[in-house]
Design a protein around this motif. Structure first.
Motif, short mmCIF file in Angstrom:
data_model
loop_
_atom_site.label_atom_id
_atom_site.label_comp_id
_atom_site.label_asym_id
_atom_site.label_seq_id
_atom_site.Cartn_x
_atom_site.Cartn_y
_atom_site.Cartn_z
N THR A 187 1.05 -2.19 -1.63
CA THR A 187 -0.39 -2.35 -1.48
C THR A 187 -1.05 -1.40 -0.50
OG1 THR A 187 -0.03 -4.08 0.18
CG2 THR A 187 -0.37 -4.80 -2.09
N GLY A 188 -0.36 -0.86 0.47
CA GLY A 188 -1.00 0.05 1.41
C GLY A 188 -1.44 1.34 0.73
N ALA A 189 -2.41 2.03 1.33
CA ALA A 189 -2.90 3.28 0.76
C ALA A 189 -1.78 4.30 0.63
CB ALA A 189 -4.01 3.84 1.63
N GLU A 190 -0.89 4.33 1.58
CA GLU A 190 0.26 5.25 1.50
C GLU A 190 1.08 4.97 0.26
OE1 GLU A 190 4.16 5.60 4.19
OE2 GLU A 190 2.35 6.20 5.27
N SER A 191 1.28 3.68 -0.04
CA SER A 191 2.04 3.29 -1.23
C SER A 191 1.29 3.65 -2.50
CB SER A 191 2.32 1.78 -1.20
OG SER A 191 2.65 1.30 -2.48
N LEU A 192 -0.02 3.40 -2.53
CA LEU A 192 -0.80 3.74 -3.73
C LEU A 192 -0.65 5.20 -4.08
CD1 LEU A 192 -2.36 0.99 -2.94
CD2 LEU A 192 -4.33 2.09 -3.97
N VAL B 218 -5.90 18.21 -1.41
CA VAL B 218 -6.39 17.30 -0.37
C VAL B 218 -5.21 16.80 0.46
CG1 VAL B 218 -7.50 15.08 0.06
CG2 VAL B 218 -8.41 16.62 -1.70
N GLN B 219 -5.34 16.88 1.79
CA GLN B 219 -4.28 16.42 2.68
C GLN B 219 -4.64 15.12 3.39
OE1 GLN B 219 -1.20 17.92 3.03
NE2 GLN B 219 -1.93 19.15 1.30
N ASP B 220 -5.92 14.92 3.66
CA ASP B 220 -6.36 13.71 4.35
C ASP B 220 -6.15 12.49 3.45
OD1 ASP B 220 -8.85 11.70 4.85
OD2 ASP B 220 -8.20 12.60 6.73
N GLU B 221 -5.54 11.43 4.01
CA GLU B 221 -5.20 10.26 3.21
C GLU B 221 -6.44 9.56 2.66
OE1 GLU B 221 -1.59 7.40 3.83
OE2 GLU B 221 -3.26 6.61 5.02
N GLU B 222 -7.50 9.50 3.45
CA GLU B 222 -8.71 8.84 2.97
C GLU B 222 -9.33 9.63 1.82
OE1 GLU B 222 -11.46 7.53 5.96
OE2 GLU B 222 -9.85 7.26 7.45
#
Length: 433
Positions: A276-281, A295-299
């Motif tokens: 569920t975390g953004a890293e996992s998505l 794009v490098q920024d996670e957001e």
């Protein structure tokens, strides 16, 4: 002088000051006559306390209202510029530092990115906090004489009563009993009398939403922090009138939702955060052929994934729907265990994805929950935006302000040992020669 219940006159005065400050802070401007009934204090006590607080610069007049047949009544309010707080969010992608006045109006802010993404070496983070504190104070032209403290929201388990100051256990970020308070104090960024107050980021988010956001009025709630990873805070008394919120941080992201499942960054298999975390998505999207380009920024990368999903890209839609189901299933555990009135989803990723996935999250949460607790819970987004952790962190010194009745704690004076200590030390030294 001590009363029959062990309370001194000083305790009683502090409690009376606290009651008046909290009522004016959360209830808005009131007259002296209105303060009596809502605080339970006599008119004489209200007059004395208000006089003290006005003399201390903590209260000010806020206009006059007519009364029925009597003299006009002067309204009082908490003076915004009488004190300041700093809130710090040690986030997944950056350290955000904000300076607030006493009524939580933002005066200055700065953000310092974590490079490379996910780098949690404690040295650079401590330096970011030190630099950020100096930057916001300088930008606002504010000194430390009225600074109530620096509240800091961090990932992980926070041990506040550890010897030597607050220690952080952050397994997912590689922090093993990091003495964060001592490290911050060693920077010399602030005078000794200005405290660093450190807590779990999900708990600071919860306190902010319960005091000022979508949780107001609820007595029992779960507030979810959905960023690179996920966490939650269980709130069993959301009333701000007590000066703090009774919130318990939950390592919810590390519930096992799939035996022998995906590897979580904590090292275990099958944790909710691994789905569920953004890293996992972003990882699961990449595994299925998706890409955010350069794009490098996670957001920014998550925004690209969401745009693909909204546009109907089947792989992005599949990843987002799978995430919604896991998130709903995870919420069902919280519903069945704690039976809260409300669940609020915050954090930068939760607020970004929420408008798209929230209906599906609600449906899955209901499907996986027991009917009775599911029927009485609402699931919504937090209302304070992506800065809610920082605002919540600033409420840590604000809580202490209420607890002390608006008086800044005075450091204990240095004490000299009894004379016989020196005498014996001298004798011991002589005997050794």
């Amino acid at each position: 002088m001590t009363g029959s219940h062990g309370r001194t006159v000083r305790d009683l005065r502090r409690g009376n000051r606290s009651a008046v400050l909290q009522r004016l802070y959360f209830g808005g401007p009131m007259s002296r006559q209105e303060l009596g009934p809502v605080t339970g204090l006599s008119s004489g006590s209200v007059s004395n306390v208000v006089g003290e607080l006005v003399a201390d610069g903590l209260l000010e007049e806020a206009g006059v209202v007519d009364s029925d047949g009597g003299r006009p009544r002067t309204l009082l309010r908490v003076a915004p510029g009488s004190a300041h707080m700093i809130g710090v969010d040690v986030g997944e992608t950056r350290v955000r530092v904000e300076l607030f006045d006493l009524t939580l109006t933002e005066l200055a802010r700065t953000e310092l990115p974590l490079q490379p993404r996910g780098c949690y070496d404690v040295g650079p983070i401590v330096d970011h906090v030190r630099t950020g504190i100096a930057a916001v104070l300088a930008e606002a032209g504010v000194g430390t004489d009225r600074l109530l403290g620096v509240g800091i929201g961090v990932p992980g388990i926070v041990e506040r009563d550890a010897p030597g100051g607050t220690v952080v256990h952050g397994q997912t970020i590689g922090w093993d009993a990091v003495p964060l308070e001592a490290l911050l104090r060693a920077t010399g960024a602030l005078p000794e009398e200005v405290p660093y107050l450190i807590d779990n980021g999900a708990r600071t988010l919860g306190q902010a939403e319960m005091w000022f956001g979508a949780g107001r009025g609820a007595r029992e709630a779960v507030v979810v922090l959905f960023g690179s990873g996920v966490g939650a805070s269980l709130v069993t008394d959301g009333s701000p009138e007590g000066g703090s919120t009774d919130g318990t941080p939950l390592e919810w992201g590390h519930l096992t939702v799939s035996v022998r499942g995906r590897r979580c960054r904590c090292g275990a298999l099958g944790c909710l955060e691994a789905y569920t975390g953004a890293e996992s998505l972003l990882a699961r999207w990449a595994e299925r052929g998706g890409s955010a380009g350069e794009v490098q920024d996670e957001e920014e990368a998550l925004a690209v994934l969401l745009a693909h999903g909204v546009a109907g890209d089947p792989v992005a839609v599949e990843v987002l729907e799978e995430t919604a189901e896991y998130l709903g299933a995870g919420l069902s555990d919280l519903i069945n265990l704690f039976q809260p009135e409300r669940i609020l989803i915050g954090g930068w990723a939760g607020l970004m994805l929420g408008p798209y996935i929230l209906p599906s999250v609600r449906a899955h949460a209901r499907r996986y929950s027991l009917r009775h607790p599911a029927d009485r819970v609402s699931i919504d987004l937090g209302s304070l935006g992506p800065d809610a952790v920082t605002v919540g962190a600033a409420t840590l010194p604000l809580s202490a302000f209420f607890t002390t009745g608006g008086r800044r704690p005075v450091p204990a004076p240095a004490t000299e040992p009894p004379g016989w200590h020196a005498s014996l030390a001298t004798r011991g030294g002589a005997a050794g020669r």
